[in-house]
Design a protein around this motif. Structure first.
Motif, PDB file in Angstrom:
ATOM      1  N   THR A 212      43.874  41.636  45.447  1.00 14.27           N
ATOM      2  CA  THR A 212      43.341  40.285  45.612  1.00 14.27           C
ATOM      3  C   THR A 212      44.043  39.337  44.647  1.00 14.27           C
ATOM      4  O   THR A 212      44.303  39.690  43.493  1.00 14.27           O
ATOM      5  N   SER A 214      45.045  36.129  42.113  1.00  9.08           N
ATOM      6  CA  SER A 214      44.464  35.453  40.948  1.00  9.08           C
ATOM      7  C   SER A 214      44.982  34.023  40.910  1.00  9.08           C
ATOM      8  O   SER A 214      46.177  33.783  41.122  1.00  9.08           O
ATOM      9  N   SER A 226      39.040  37.854  35.612  1.00 11.61           N
ATOM     10  CA  SER A 226      39.422  37.005  36.743  1.00 11.61           C
ATOM     11  C   SER A 226      40.861  37.232  37.172  1.00 11.61           C
ATOM     12  O   SER A 226      41.302  36.671  38.177  1.00 11.61           O
ATOM     13  N   ASN A 228      42.025  39.937  38.337  1.00 15.04           N
ATOM     14  CA  ASN A 228      41.961  40.733  39.572  1.00 15.04           C
ATOM     15  C   ASN A 228      42.995  41.859  39.644  1.00 15.04           C
ATOM     16  O   ASN A 228      43.738  41.978  40.618  1.00 15.04           O
ATOM     17  N   THR A 230      44.272  45.662  40.239  1.00 15.03           N
ATOM     18  CA  THR A 230      43.911  46.800  41.079  1.00 15.03           C
ATOM     19  C   THR A 230      44.737  48.011  40.652  1.00 15.03           C
ATOM     20  O   THR A 230      45.949  47.896  40.449  1.00 15.03           O
TER      21      THR A 230
END
Length: 319
Positions: A212, A214, A226, A228, A230
């Motif tokens: 996702t 940022s 924040s 993000n 992974t």
């Protein structure tokens, strides 16, 4: 036959186009850019780009522009030196080598322009560490061979690797920091536009994960929730390199980030790619409100001479 998916990209396309162009005599300032992180065992490339005031369009100089660079703290015994933006050009690059861990503030002042001294997106400090990640394109660091323009919906067109590097405490030379299977955290940052859509980036190493986006940060925070990140399992070879690929189901300008902690609670490695553009596969032009007649018995759309509206959609690649 190749299929396509549609994506509205009016805003993104307009923003990307606006980043180019000439100065036309407008006043301008200097924007400083680099990878954000550097290693104490190798040089880092710094780029100065001239932007028009107000709209930030890239602009060229009519005459040679001498720019004084000031470094705090000093790097390699140098705290100040000059570089030149040649006539007809819009940027200049130079390398700095910092052999101890430090955050280096870079200021630039030219004959007719200077960089904003605000530590914002056009005045970022570069943080040098003894360990870190480097993104490589065709065996060259992205400082020298950047990730090029990619196509939305299509796997990247270059050979990409992530390299884990540390400084040898005895020799000062670079050596592999990771040489086995390791979990790495991956993020991507939206540079232009600065906010992200809900579309994700597919990142493939040992397996494929969805990342996702940022929102853009003046200085990317590797510790912020924040951002993000992974987790992706990656295999690092004896040279500290791990291969990967990605596919972005959107368009715009983005940047990749990576971080991982060395075994036995060692230091955290971080690193970033260059900012690069992902463009639409193509543009689909269509008649607005057309009912798409398929044969002569269907209803007519317009008569000859009648006005109608045209729409444009960006399309992503889909094999």
């Amino acid at each position: 036959m190749m299929n396509v998916r549609f994506l509205l990209v009016f805003t993104s396309v307009l923003v990307i186009v606006a980043c180019g162009g000439g100065g036309g005599g407008a006043t301008y300032h200097i924007a400083i850019s680099h990878s954000g992180t550097g290693l104490t065992c190798e040089s880092s490339t710094i780029t100065l780009t001239l932007h028009e005031d107000g709209n930030h369009k890239v602009t060229e100089v009519d005459e040679n522009e001498t720019v004084t660079i000031t470094l705090q703290p000093s790097v390699g015994g140098n705290s100040s030196f000059n570089v030149t933006v040649p006539k007809g050009k819009s940027s200049v690059t130079f390398d700095i080598t910092q052999t101890t861990a430090a955050s280096v503030d870079i200021d630039a002042a030219g004959d007719n322009a200077s960089a904003p001294d605000d530590h914002g997106s056009e005045d970022p400090a570069i943080v040098f560490s003894d360990t870190g990640f480097r993104f490589y394109v065709n065996s060259s660091h992205t400082d020298s061979t950047p990730i090029s323009t990619q196509i939305g919906g299509k796997t990247n067109s270059q050979t990409l690797t992530l390299k884990a590097i540390e400084t040898n405490s005895d020799t000062g030379a670079c050596q592999a920091a990771l040489t086995s299977a390791t979990d790495v955290e991956i993020a991507y940052e939206c540079e232009n536009p600065t906010t992200c859509s809900s579309n994700q980036l597919s990142f493939t190493a040992n397996s494929t994960v969805q990342v996702t986006g940022s929102a853009n940060q003046a200085s990317f925070n590797f510790s912020s929730p924040s951002s993000n990140f992974t987790t992706v399992p990656m295999n690092f070879n004896g040279s500290g390199e791990a291969s990967f690929s990605f596919l972005f189901n959107d368009v715009g300008q983005i940047k990749l980030h990576a971080k991982s902690t060395l075994p036995s609670s060692g230091p955290t490695l971080t690193g970033s790619s260059n900012a690069f553009v992902v463009r639409p596969f193509g543009l689909y032009v269509y008649a607005v409100d057309d009912t798409l007649a398929v044969n002569g018995t269907d209803a007519a759309f317009k008569k000859v001479g009648e006005n109608f509206s045209i729409g444009v959609k960006g399309v992503l690649y889909n094999s």
